[in-house]
Design a protein around this motif. Structure first.
Motif, PDB file in Angstrom:
ATOM      1  N   PHE A  94     -90.022   2.262  -6.055  1.00 59.44           N
ATOM      2  CA  PHE A  94     -90.394   0.878  -5.746  1.00 59.44           C
ATOM      3  C   PHE A  94     -89.191   0.074  -5.234  1.00 59.44           C
ATOM      4  CE2 PHE A  94     -92.996   2.487  -9.222  1.00 59.44           C
ATOM      5  CZ  PHE A  94     -94.279   2.337  -8.715  1.00 59.44           C
ATOM      6  N   SER A  95     -88.267   0.721  -4.527  1.00 57.21           N
ATOM      7  CA  SER A  95     -87.072   0.014  -4.031  1.00 57.21           C
ATOM      8  C   SER A  95     -86.563   0.680  -2.748  1.00 57.21           C
ATOM      9  CB  SER A  95     -85.961   0.015  -5.085  1.00 57.21           C
ATOM     10  OG  SER A  95     -85.531   1.346  -5.358  1.00 57.21           O
ATOM     11  N   ARG A  96     -85.669  -0.037  -2.121  1.00 60.02           N
ATOM     12  CA  ARG A  96     -85.003   0.469  -0.913  1.00 60.02           C
ATOM     13  C   ARG A  96     -83.549   0.021  -0.962  1.00 60.02           C
ATOM     14  NH1 ARG A  96     -86.081  -1.181   5.422  1.00 60.02           N
ATOM     15  NH2 ARG A  96     -84.886   0.526   6.372  1.00 60.02           N
ATOM     16  N   LYS A  97     -82.626   0.961  -0.832  1.00 58.59           N
ATOM     17  CA  LYS A  97     -81.186   0.683  -0.946  1.00 58.59           C
ATOM     18  C   LYS A  97     -80.494   1.089   0.349  1.00 58.59           C
ATOM     19  CE  LYS A  97     -81.471   1.928  -5.828  1.00 58.59           C
ATOM     20  NZ  LYS A  97     -82.872   2.451  -5.708  1.00 58.59           N
ATOM     21  N   ARG A  98     -79.450   0.313   0.677  1.00 56.15           N
ATOM     22  CA  ARG A  98     -78.657   0.569   1.894  1.00 56.15           C
ATOM     23  C   ARG A  98     -77.203   0.253   1.599  1.00 56.15           C
ATOM     24  NH1 ARG A  98     -76.833  -2.015   6.615  1.00 56.15           N
ATOM     25  NH2 ARG A  98     -77.099  -0.771   8.521  1.00 56.15           N
ATOM     26  N   TYR A  99     -76.324   1.210   1.870  1.00 55.01           N
ATOM     27  CA  TYR A  99     -74.883   1.019   1.611  1.00 55.01           C
ATOM     28  C   TYR A  99     -74.115   1.516   2.842  1.00 55.01           C
ATOM     29  CZ  TYR A  99     -70.537   0.758  -1.040  1.00 55.01           C
ATOM     30  OH  TYR A  99     -69.291   0.407  -1.491  1.00 55.01           O
ATOM     31  N   GLU A 100     -73.224   0.671   3.348  1.00 56.63           N
ATOM     32  CA  GLU A 100     -72.474   0.986   4.577  1.00 56.63           C
ATOM     33  C   GLU A 100     -70.992   0.701   4.367  1.00 56.63           C
ATOM     34  OE1 GLU A 100     -72.499  -0.039   9.380  1.00 56.63           O
ATOM     35  OE2 GLU A 100     -73.627  -1.278   7.944  1.00 56.63           O
ATOM     36  N   GLU A 101     -70.143   1.629   4.827  1.00 60.33           N
ATOM     37  CA  GLU A 101     -68.681   1.501   4.773  1.00 60.33           C
ATOM     38  C   GLU A 101     -68.123   1.712   6.180  1.00 60.33           C
ATOM     39  OE1 GLU A 101     -66.911   3.155   0.754  1.00 60.33           O
ATOM     40  OE2 GLU A 101     -68.303   4.609   1.643  1.00 60.33           O
ATOM     41  N   VAL A 102     -67.211   0.827   6.587  1.00 59.66           N
ATOM     42  CA  VAL A 102     -66.597   0.897   7.918  1.00 59.66           C
ATOM     43  C   VAL A 102     -65.090   0.718   7.750  1.00 59.66           C
ATOM     44  CG1 VAL A 102     -66.480  -0.063  10.232  1.00 59.66           C
ATOM     45  CG2 VAL A 102     -68.670  -0.022   9.008  1.00 59.66           C
ATOM     46  N   GLU A 103     -64.314   1.670   8.292  1.00 60.93           N
ATOM     47  CA  GLU A 103     -62.855   1.608   8.275  1.00 60.93           C
ATOM     48  C   GLU A 103     -62.349   1.587   9.716  1.00 60.93           C
ATOM     49  OE1 GLU A 103     -61.374   4.885   6.093  1.00 60.93           O
ATOM     50  OE2 GLU A 103     -62.189   4.222   4.154  1.00 60.93           O
ATOM     51  N   THR A 104     -61.434   0.671   9.995  1.00 60.18           N
ATOM     52  CA  THR A 104     -60.906   0.498  11.347  1.00 60.18           C
ATOM     53  C   THR A 104     -59.387   0.452  11.298  1.00 60.18           C
ATOM     54  OG1 THR A 104     -62.872  -0.758  11.988  1.00 60.18           O
ATOM     55  CG2 THR A 104     -60.952  -0.928  13.420  1.00 60.18           C
ATOM     56  N   GLU A 105     -58.749   1.199  12.204  1.00 56.99           N
ATOM     57  CA  GLU A 105     -57.301   1.176  12.364  1.00 56.99           C
ATOM     58  C   GLU A 105     -57.000   0.914  13.837  1.00 56.99           C
ATOM     59  OE1 GLU A 105     -55.383   4.602  10.848  1.00 56.99           O
ATOM     60  OE2 GLU A 105     -56.514   4.616   8.965  1.00 56.99           O
ATOM     61  N   LEU A 106     -56.130  -0.062  14.093  1.00 55.93           N
ATOM     62  CA  LEU A 106     -55.806  -0.473  15.457  1.00 55.93           C
ATOM     63  C   LEU A 106     -54.293  -0.633  15.579  1.00 55.93           C
ATOM     64  CD1 LEU A 106     -56.624  -1.498  18.315  1.00 55.93           C
ATOM     65  CD2 LEU A 106     -56.787  -3.794  17.312  1.00 55.93           C
TER      66      LEU A 106
END
Length: 600
Positions: A399-411
């Protein structure tokens, strides 16, 4: 103005004027140094230079009878004797003096009065001994002219001159190389991880239905309840769920839609723009394009503005002393982002992802400096659930919906300045982008080759007829030798290059000629064509030819070597009796290839 001898004698007797030492001026001299107090007139036309508030004595051997024609506001004239007069500079300017001697000969002098800049010139010579700078006064301003060895000295000299004059005209130049090459590197790497998990459930029978749809993985679109029939539901799409299942029978149905996904993304950007400019001049480079941007106007109209995107570099180098340079630069790497686009008047306008740095740094030539850098980590999580049911242990997933996002940036943005100068045309290396490959022929294209190595330019000025010892065949075109070619005398043997070791590396450019193997003219029958040798290819031999010396088998220690050759099969056999009495044979087969001829 009339000068009389009595007046000159009276002035000398009164002690008001002191005679000065005279110095002769060489014939043909148009000017005289300011340090010389006496100017002796020898020519009909002469030039004299004075400094403001300074005086000089003019002497004429034939005597001075009359002086006129000068501007009294610029110079003042007084008599010293019958042959000498004294002129004093009052203000800056230029004027003429006409002298008439006792024989009625006329002499014309052009007097130029310059401003007194000795005080400023003394400071410049003392503070900047390695510079060659001249200060010239023009009305209420001063001009600085010359060369300096260090660019920062120009600003310092202008500041000093501004203390003496309200306006300074800068005409200074810097000696040496003034062209700068800027190498900029923009490196970026971006890693992203996305995890999603959710479930939607639907139970349907003849009396009704139950739906659990947090997050709208598969949203309901329509619900139908026909008369005399079971109810029905419709879904708007099945794009989000990765797994779906169902249990159906004649009276009821149970369906489930599961969204379970793990996404990993990787983005690498490497841009290396290079730009050459001169000292102090702004320069710009753009590798990309322009995109129209809609801008709303009045009365419901829309205007279009063009926005640049791509790799852009703006820089202004200023060369300093001691091998240093000051850089004002703005590198930028931008690209269109269609995930953030907007729609206006039926047109989609994308957003932009931009990496930009604007700064000023000082460094030495040949050094590399990181002018900008970025390390970014972003994590975002969202959860959608049904109250109470989405919080039950183990059952909350239904009865649920989960979303997890990770973003790593090097410049990282790096810059390297270098002194550059143009090359001679003979020093430019051969080749360039796209010059080492060629267009494939049909056979190569059908075999899946988009490009092939370039073996040189085609023959443009080759004659239509083939002379002995020449080769004009097209690139990569192998044409068999026709049977009409006859060999009336043997062709010199060609060594097998595959049996000879070579320390040279393979090259994409074939040799232009085969040294050491000339082909003599051959008498041919009428209607036949001479054989054509191609560099690096083995020519056919007639049955009467003896095997070449270079094709014999390698030597074996022992008794003398005996060799036999079969012309029909092209085999050569070498045998030698070893020290143990055994016969050791070595067989070698000569490789054979078809020859080349040029197309008719």
């Amino acid at each position: 103005m009339q000068i009389t001898g009595a007046f000159i004698a009276l002035a000398i007797a009164a002690g008001l004027m002191i005679p000065l030492r005279a110095q002769d001026v060489p014939a043909g001299s148009a000017a005289m140094s300011i340090a010389e107090p006496v100017f002796k007139v020898k020519q009909k036309h002469s030039n004299i230079k004075l400094v403001e508030r300074f005086a000089k004595v003019i002497e004429l051997d034939e005597g001075i009878a009359r002086v006129d024609g000068f501007d009294p506001e610029i110079i003042a004239v007084s008599a010293l004797s019958s042959r000498k007069i004294r002129i004093q500079a009052l203000t800056t300017g230029i004027t003429n003096i006409v002298l008439v001697d006792h024989k009625d000969n006329i002499y014309q002098l052009e007097v130029f009065v310059a401003g007194d800049v000795r005080h400023l010139q003394a400071y410049l010579d003392q503070l900047f001994p390695h510079a060659s700078v001249e200060a010239v006064e023009i009305r209420d301003s001063v001009v600085l002219r010359g060369w300096v060895t260090q660019p920062e000295n120009i600003t310092e000299m202008v500041d000093i001159a501004s203390q003496f004059y309200p306006e300074v005209l800068n005409q200074l130049k810097v000696g040496g190389v003034q062209q700068v090459l800027l190498k900029v590197k923009v490196l970026e790497i971006q890693r992203s991880k996305l995890r999603r998990l959710g479930m939607n459930l639907l139970y349907l029978n003849s009396n009704g239905y139950v739906n659990s749809g947090p997050g709208n993985i598969t949203p309901l679109a329509t619900i139908s309840a026909p008369l005399g029939g079971p109810p029905g539901v419709g879904y708007s799409g099945f794009a989000n769920p990765q797994v779906s299942f169902g249990v159906l029978d004649a009276k009821q149905a149970f369906q489930g839609f599961i969204e379970a996904l793990r996404e990993e993304g990787l983005l690498k950007i490497r841009a290396e723009p290079a730009l050459v400019t001169t000292n102090g001049r702004p320069a710009t480079m753009l590798n990309g394009g322009e995109i129209p941007i809609l801008v709303p106007q009045g009365l419901g109209t829309v205007a279009i503005e063009w926005r640049e995107f791509g790799v852009r570099l703006e820089a202004v180098p200023i060369i300093l002393g001691g091998g240093r340079v000051r850089l004002e630069l703005q590198p930028e790497v931008s690209e269109r982002d269609f995930t953030n686009q907007v729609t206006a008047s039926g047109l989609n306008v994308p957003g932009f992802t931009v990496r930009r740095a604007n700064t000023q740094v000082e460094m030495k030539f040949g050094e590399t400096l990181m002018i900008a850098g970025l390390i970014s980590t972003r994590a975002s999580a969202t959860m959608e659930k049904v109250p109470f049911l989405g919080e039950l242990p183990y059952l909350s997933t239904l009865f649920s919906r989960k979303r997890y996002e990770e973003v790593e940036t090097e410049l990282v943005i790096l810059v390297t300045p270098e002194f550059v100068a143009p090359l001679d045309s003979a020093q430019v290396p051969a080749g360039g982008p796209g010059m080492f490959s060629d267009t494939p022929i049909d056979r190569e294209l059908w075999n899946g080759m988009m490009e092939v190595p370039n073996y040189g330019e085609p023959c443009q000025n080759c004659p239509p007829s083939i002379q002995p010892g020449q080769s004009t065949q097209p690139r990569r075109a192998l044409i068999p030798t026709p049977p009409s070619v006859r060999y009336d005398r043997p062709i010199p043997p060609v060594p097998d290059r595959r049996t000879q070791p070579s320390s040279k590396k393979p090259s994409l450019i074939p040799p232009q000629h085969d040294e050491g193997f000339p082909i003599p003219p051959l008498p041919l029958e009428q209607g036949t064509r001479p054989p054509v040798r191609s560099p690096g290819l083995i020519q056919p031999r007639g049955p009467s030819e003896a095997p070449p010396e270079t094709n014999r088998a390698p030597a074996v220690e022992g008794s003398p070597l005996s060799t036999t050759f079969d012309s029909a099969s092209g085999h050569s056999t070498a045998s030698r009796a070893t020290t143990g009495g055994k016969i050791q044979q070595v067989s070698h087969r000569k490789p054979r290839r078809r020859g080349l001829i040029a197309p008719k």
